[in-house]
Design an enzyme around this catalytic site. Structure first.
Site, PDB file in Angstrom:
ATOM      1  N   HIS A 153     -23.528  21.913  -5.159  1.00 11.62           N
ATOM      2  CA  HIS A 153     -23.402  21.261  -3.854  1.00 11.62           C
ATOM      3  C   HIS A 153     -24.740  21.148  -3.136  1.00 11.62           C
ATOM      4  CE1 HIS A 153     -21.682  19.903  -0.132  1.00 11.62           C
ATOM      5  NE2 HIS A 153     -22.145  20.953   0.527  1.00 11.62           N
TER       6      HIS A 153
ATOM      7  N   SER B 213     -24.338  16.746   3.036  1.00 10.04           N
ATOM      8  CA  SER B 213     -22.971  17.240   3.202  1.00 10.04           C
ATOM      9  C   SER B 213     -22.349  16.670   4.481  1.00 10.04           C
ATOM     10  CB  SER B 213     -22.967  18.769   3.172  1.00 10.04           C
ATOM     11  OG  SER B 213     -21.664  19.270   3.039  1.00 10.04           O
TER      12      SER B 213
ATOM     13  N   ASP C 280     -20.420  20.247  -8.090  1.00  6.19           N
ATOM     14  CA  ASP C 280     -20.261  20.533  -6.672  1.00  6.19           C
ATOM     15  C   ASP C 280     -18.867  21.110  -6.441  1.00  6.19           C
ATOM     16  OD1 ASP C 280     -19.915  20.455  -3.886  1.00  6.19           O
ATOM     17  OD2 ASP C 280     -21.090  18.617  -3.673  1.00  6.19           O
TER      18      ASP C 280
END
Length: 243
Positions: A224, A101, A194
């Protein structure tokens, strides 16, 4: 975490980390926003490296996990410099960066400083430039005026803050507008379910990276986090390519 250690930065910040030595490039895991080295993916990769005799370094950014500092003071530049300081102090040989991320944005910033020490990169739902596409015009305006923006947190009871200092710093470190001068092999994983980072972000990142050795893997039912057993197995398979 019996092997937890701390690295002292020049200004007194104490950066918590775990490090094992071994053969091959050192895997350096970069957690996401408000995450730390106790997360499932970091732990799985560290344990796998230990079992296979490979070097691995995991850490908590200042203001996160076991490191000192206030999260409100955290910026990409600050955390990049912490990662680079630890690599410089603890790692010999090549580095394999794995960024999750926000860690996928930080991964690019660190990679650009490593030069020939970079063996490759693996992005997990990489989120470069999320201050551009992940915030509304109203939120961006509030941050630019010095306000802290709070958002619902799907992963915990407390809202997720974005602080104006982080925002201002991040806006100077955008990566997706121009070619990214990285030539090492890159593997990008992204779930198509996601809800936080659009999976097209990984495709855009692949396009902007100068390297020709890039593969993007889309997980149709992946979210995610990509932290299910099947997702972790896929991640480990990507790591295996570099050894």
């Amino acid at each position: 975490m019996h092997d937890l250690k701390h690295h002292d930065m020049p200004d007194g910040r104490r950066i918590a980390y775990r490090h094992i030595i071994g053969d091959g490039p050192t895997l350096v895991f970069l957690p996401g926003y408000m995450s730390d080295m106790a997360g499932g993916k970091a732990t799985a990769l560290f344990d796998e490296a230990r079992a296979l005799g490979r070097p691995c370094l995991v850490l908590d950014y200042s203001g996160c996990g076991e490191s000192s500092g206030d999260f409100a003071d955290g910026t990409l530049s600050r955390w990049r410099d912490e990662v680079l300081a630890l690599i410089d102090a603890r790692v010999t040989g090549e580095v394999l960066l794995v960024g999750s991320s926000m860690g996928g944005w930080l991964m690019l910033l660190v990679a650009l400083e490593l030069g020939e020490k970079l063996a490759g990169m693996i992005g997990i739902a990489a989120a470069p430039d999320f201050t551009q596409w992940g915030l509304s015009d109203e939120q961006r305006a509030a941050l630019a005026s010095g306000e802290t923006v709070l958002e619902d947190n799907p992963y915990g009871p407390e809202p997720t803050p974005t602080h104006p200092g982080f925002f201002a710093d991040a806006e100077t470190l955008l990566q997706l507008d121009d070619e990214i001068a990285i030539d090492a092999p890159v593997r990008l994983l992204h779930g198509q379910r996601d809800a936080d980072v659009p999976w097209g972000t990984s495709l855009r990142l692949a396009e902007k990276l100068r390297s020709d050795d890039i593969q993007v893997t889309l997980v149709k039912d992946g979210d995610h986090r990509l932290s299910r057993d099947s997702d972790i197995a896929l991640l480990k398979a990507q790591v295996e390519f570099f050894y």
